[in-house]
Design a protein around this motif. Structure first.
Motif, short mmCIF file in Angstrom:
data_model
loop_
_atom_site.label_atom_id
_atom_site.label_comp_id
_atom_site.label_asym_id
_atom_site.label_seq_id
_atom_site.Cartn_x
_atom_site.Cartn_y
_atom_site.Cartn_z
N VAL B 229 -1.22 -8.54 23.83
CA VAL B 229 -0.67 -7.27 23.37
C VAL B 229 0.11 -7.57 22.09
CG1 VAL B 229 0.68 -5.25 23.99
CG2 VAL B 229 -0.49 -6.58 25.76
N THR B 230 -0.31 -6.94 21.01
CA THR B 230 0.34 -7.24 19.75
C THR B 230 1.21 -6.07 19.32
OG1 THR B 230 -1.81 -8.18 19.22
CG2 THR B 230 -0.17 -8.21 17.47
N GLU B 231 2.43 -6.40 18.99
CA GLU B 231 3.30 -5.40 18.36
C GLU B 231 2.95 -5.43 16.88
OE1 GLU B 231 5.74 -3.20 19.08
OE2 GLU B 231 5.16 -3.46 21.20
N THR B 232 2.37 -4.35 16.39
CA THR B 232 2.00 -4.36 14.98
C THR B 232 3.21 -3.98 14.13
OG1 THR B 232 -0.18 -3.61 15.65
CG2 THR B 232 0.34 -3.47 13.30
N GLU B 233 3.54 -4.85 13.19
CA GLU B 233 4.63 -4.53 12.28
C GLU B 233 4.05 -3.82 11.06
OE1 GLU B 233 7.89 -6.80 9.48
OE2 GLU B 233 7.09 -7.89 11.22
N VAL B 234 4.40 -2.55 10.90
CA VAL B 234 3.85 -1.79 9.77
C VAL B 234 4.70 -2.06 8.52
CG1 VAL B 234 3.30 0.50 8.88
CG2 VAL B 234 2.89 -0.02 11.29
N LEU B 235 4.06 -2.61 7.51
CA LEU B 235 4.79 -3.02 6.30
C LEU B 235 4.93 -1.89 5.28
CD1 LEU B 235 3.19 -6.55 5.69
CD2 LEU B 235 5.26 -6.00 6.97
N GLY B 236 4.24 -0.77 5.55
CA GLY B 236 4.37 0.34 4.62
C GLY B 236 3.17 1.25 4.67
N ASP B 237 3.24 2.35 3.89
CA ASP B 237 2.11 3.27 3.89
C ASP B 237 1.65 3.62 2.48
OD1 ASP B 237 4.20 4.78 3.12
OD2 ASP B 237 4.16 6.17 4.83
N GLY B 238 1.85 2.68 1.57
CA GLY B 238 1.38 2.91 0.20
C GLY B 238 1.47 1.64 -0.59
N PRO B 239 1.16 1.69 -1.90
CA PRO B 239 1.15 0.49 -2.73
C PRO B 239 2.51 -0.22 -2.78
CG PRO B 239 0.73 2.48 -4.05
CD PRO B 239 0.69 2.89 -2.63
N GLU B 240 3.61 0.51 -2.49
CA GLU B 240 4.93 -0.15 -2.55
C GLU B 240 5.08 -1.20 -1.44
OE1 GLU B 240 4.37 3.04 -2.10
OE2 GLU B 240 5.00 3.31 -0.01
N ALA B 241 4.12 -1.21 -0.47
CA ALA B 241 4.14 -2.25 0.56
C ALA B 241 3.86 -3.62 -0.03
CB ALA B 241 3.13 -1.93 1.66
N ALA B 242 3.38 -3.64 -1.29
CA ALA B 242 3.01 -4.92 -1.93
C ALA B 242 4.14 -5.95 -1.88
CB ALA B 242 2.58 -4.66 -3.37
N THR B 243 5.38 -5.50 -2.09
CA THR B 243 6.51 -6.44 -2.08
C THR B 243 6.60 -7.16 -0.74
OG1 THR B 243 7.58 -4.48 -2.98
CG2 THR B 243 8.86 -6.52 -3.02
N LYS B 244 6.50 -6.35 0.33
CA LYS B 244 6.60 -6.96 1.67
C LYS B 244 5.41 -7.85 1.96
CE LYS B 244 9.62 -3.88 4.23
NZ LYS B 244 9.63 -2.82 5.26
N ILE B 245 4.24 -7.45 1.48
CA ILE B 245 3.05 -8.29 1.71
C ILE B 245 3.24 -9.64 1.03
CG2 ILE B 245 0.57 -8.55 1.26
CD1 ILE B 245 0.29 -5.51 1.45
N VAL B 246 3.71 -9.62 -0.22
CA VAL B 246 3.87 -10.88 -0.94
C VAL B 246 4.98 -11.72 -0.31
CG1 VAL B 246 4.24 -11.95 -3.20
CG2 VAL B 246 2.89 -9.86 -3.03
N ASP B 247 6.04 -11.06 0.19
CA ASP B 247 7.08 -11.79 0.94
C ASP B 247 6.45 -12.53 2.12
OD1 ASP B 247 9.02 -10.84 -0.72
OD2 ASP B 247 9.78 -9.30 0.66
N LEU B 248 5.57 -11.82 2.84
CA LEU B 248 4.91 -12.39 4.01
C LEU B 248 4.06 -13.60 3.61
CD1 LEU B 248 3.99 -12.25 7.05
CD2 LEU B 248 2.19 -10.70 6.30
N LEU B 249 3.29 -13.44 2.53
CA LEU B 249 2.44 -14.56 2.06
C LEU B 249 3.30 -15.77 1.72
CD1 LEU B 249 -0.01 -12.55 -0.27
CD2 LEU B 249 -0.48 -13.43 2.03
N ASP B 250 4.45 -15.49 1.13
CA ASP B 250 5.39 -16.54 0.74
C ASP B 250 5.90 -17.27 1.99
OD1 ASP B 250 6.82 -18.08 -0.93
OD2 ASP B 250 8.40 -16.60 -1.37
#
Ligand SMILES: Cc1cc2nc3c(=O)[nH]c(=O)nc-3n(C[C@H](O)[C@H](O)[C@H](O)COP(=O)(O)OP(=O)(O)OC[C@H]3O[C@@H](n4cnc5c(N)ncnc54)[C@H](O)[C@@H]3O)c2cc1C
Ligand SMILES: Nc1ncnc2c1ncn2[C@@H]1O[C@H](COP(=O)(O)O)[C@@H](O)[C@H]1O
Lengths: 326, 255
Positions: B229-250
């Motif tokens: 069972v996975t708790e999905t962490e929603v990082l956003g609902d538009g292009p501004e999610a890019a910051t959080k995505i790149v943080d995650l990659l980092d």
């Protein structure tokens, strides 16, 4: 010598890392059965094999040789492995369920008229063999019993985490000459072409896949660029290969490639079970999808609910900004 | 060229696969049936080979009477002859028994109509995925086989067959008669045309039964793997999610 015999997979002397899964699983099975483990290498000897045995605490290694085994060939390898039944006294012969592992064991089992159970996840021996194996590429499990003493079995690829031994072993290697039918050289590899050096879809630490949501072959350009920036590979779903947008070599899933990256970024993919089984070994999954209810989204650890055509370029820009390359 | 293609009738599941209460089969109450994509491609390849070189494509299946549906579909996309080997036990035979019955059927067909230059299998069946039926049949016939094939070239009396391996391509050269395990991707299977649909209606299906010893493998129970069972962490609902995505990659060390 009795024991659990485990096939090492190699390409012209270079051990396939999947072999470590086989070594780990075989050691556990041997401990369960109260047997010792013997590692088996077909054809060329290479120090790689000895090193792998030592790392995984295996102290006996056999190299099956014949002047006819000059390269990989499914039939000739299969016959060499089948010969182990005559030359030694294996309780069971195991491999990891890669394409080659399954191919060689299928050949060996057919040639010795013994059962072969592919892609197992749990194996026990009570009165009969009691085995749990995967069906539907891992979407379903099947408990089966197999009667008889001896069998061939492969462990589902990526189902076992390789665990090196705490103490490396001293390895005794034995060369064993096998008699193989010269007619079987008919299926030796004739020719090879190298397409990519380094990481491939199945070994990449970053995979960025696109599904039907990408919309066209050309619209994969931003995914390509992102993969390039992250030294990753581009994958896709079957909807994409069926549309002719990308080559099947890029397809992730039951009838495509099984991947196990550090992070899988699935863009515009609904996450059908046949796709999911190819991706589920990923350490982390990020789904980018407009549909919050998509399977891929609900199963992923991270999600962005938005249009991939906006998100992917924004990620590219952000990476470039941080690296100071724009 | 005389070609034989072996296909297996399997349910076509959706986003998850349900099991019947007794645990002995996939719950097919609301499902259609199909064959493995590998087998669809094997059939397409056979159809293309006889379009180029002339010949016939016999399609064979071992299964229940309903497997006629898969043979009729095969008729609509290039099959010319059809053979149904009945297994009406309500359960799959194990791989050794399936291979033995296909082997027997091949002997019969070849005695009646001549040797098959090429026998095509799927790389693995969609459901059981035993990775062996084709190999067992080839070994019993003492014919060469290579699996995972994504390209076939006819070169006189032999076949150049290629497959993808990690990072490259391997080419094999097989004398005929030969056997190959085909992988999806070798071609894009055609859709039935109007003419194909007519052929499907008219196709004559030869039904046979075989007597081969039972196998050693017995199904106890099917079940679904434990779902994390996975708790999905929603990082956003538009292009501004890019910051959080790149943080995650980092954070994951892949940046
Ligand atoms: C035996 C068998 C084997 C199979 N093997 C495989 C396999 O190996 N690999 C595989 O992938 N499939 C396989 N399939 C097919 C599988 O069942 C699905 O049909 C396929 O995976 C669907 O691909 P998709 O997710 O790209 O398309 P769809 O299911 O159509 O999903 C598209 C997704 O994109 C989203 N989307 C649309 N537009 C956007 C946008 N602009 N931005 C963001 N999101 C958007 C939608 O919300 C949707 O979730 C197999 C099937 C069978 C029967
Ligand atoms: N019941 C069957 N009838 C006809 N062909 C089959 C059957 N089962 C398996 N095959 C063929 O053998 C291939 C390998 O099957 P498997 O060994 O189950 O992975 C399949 O892709 C089919 O081409």
């Amino acid at each position: 010598m009795p024991g659990v015999y485990v096939l090492a997979e190699h390409d012209r002397g270079v051990t396939d890392p999947a072999t470590h899964e086989a070594f780990t699983a075989a050691s556990a099975l041997a401990a369960n059965l109260g047997e010792s483990v013997v590692a088996v290498c077909v054809g060329s000897f290479d120090s790689d094999f000895e090193i792998a045995c030592s790392q995984y605490g295996i102290s006996e290694g056999i190299i099956l040789t014949s002047p006819l085994i000059t390269d990989y060939g499914p039939e000739i390898w299969g016959q060499a492995v089948a010969d182990l039944l005559k030359l030694c006294d294996p309780r069971v012969i195991v491999a990891v369920g890669t394409d080659k592992g399954n191919e060689v064991l299928a050949q060996a089992s057919a040639r010795s008229d013994m059962p072969f159970v592919a892609n197992c996840v749990e194996v026990e021996h009570k009165a009969d063999w009691a085995i749990t194996r995967t069906q539907w590429g891992g979407s379903l499990l099947e408990d089966v019993t197999v009667s008889g003493d001896f069998l061939f079995l492969s462990y589902a690829h990526h189902a076992v985490e390789p665990v090196p031994s705490a103490t490396p072993s001293e390895v005794t290697l034995q060369l064993l000459e096998v008699e193989v039918d010269s007619a079987l050289t008919r299926t030796l590899v004739q020719e090879r072409t190298t397409l990519t050096e380094g990481a491939t879809l199945s070994t990449a630490s970053v995979v960025i896949s696109g599904g039907r949501g990408v919309g066209s072959a050309d619209a994969f350009a931003p995914l390509e660029e992102l993969a390039e920036l992250l030294s990753g590979k581009v994958g896709c779903s079957r909807a994409v290969t069926n549309n002719g947008w990308r080559s099947h070599a890029d397809q992730v899933g039951q009838t495509g490639t099984r991947i196990a990256p550090e992070i899988y970024i699935a863009c515009g993919i609904s996450g059908a079970i046949q796709h999911w089984v190819g991706a589920m070994a990923s350490k982390n999954i990020l789904a980018i999808n407009t549909d919050p209810e998509a399977n891929m989204v609900t199963k992923a650890g991270y999600a962005v609910i938005a249009d991939l055509h906006e998100v992917v370029p924004a990620v590219i820009d952000e990476i470039k900004r941080r690296r100071g390359t724009t | 060229m005389r070609i034989l293609v072996c296909v297996k009738r399997v349910p076509a599941p959706g986003s998850r696969i349900n099991v019947t209460e007794d645990g002995l089969s996939v719950d097919t109450a609301h499902l259609g049936f199909t064959t493995s994509p590998h087998e669809e491609c094997a059939l397409e390849e056979a159809a293309q080979l006889i379009e180029e070189h002339g010949g016939s494509v016999c399609v064979l299946t071992v299964g229940p009477a309903e497997a006629e549906e898969q043979l009729r579909y095969a008729a609509s996309v290039g099959g010319t002859d059809f053979s149904l080997v009945l297994n009406d036990t309500g359960q799959d035979w194990d791989p050794q028994q399936t291979a033995a019955s296909i082997g027997e059927a091949v002997h019969q067909l070849e005695a009646e109509t001549g040797i098959f230059d090429l026998i095509l299998f799927g790389n693995e069946s969609a459901d059981a995925g035993g990775y062996q039926v084709g190999v067992r049949v080839a070994v019993a016939l003492n014919r060469p086989i290579v699996n995972g094939i994504k390209g076939i070239e006819v070169e006189g009396e032999s076949l150049a067959a290629s497959r993808e391996v990690d990072g490259g391509i391997e080419v094999y050269s097989l004398p005929t008669p030969a056997v190959l395990g085909i992988k999806e991707g070798i071609n894009l299977p055609r859709y039935p045309t109007m003419k194909g649909r007519l052929a499907s209606k008219k196709a004559e299906i030869q039904t046979t039964e075989t007597k081969v010893p039972a196998g050693t493998q017995r199904l106890v129970r099917l079940h679904r793997p434990e779902e994390k069972v996975t708790e999905t962490e929603v990082l956003g609902d538009g292009p501004e999610a890019a910051t959080k995505i790149v943080d995650l990659l980092d954070e994951l060390g892949v940046l």
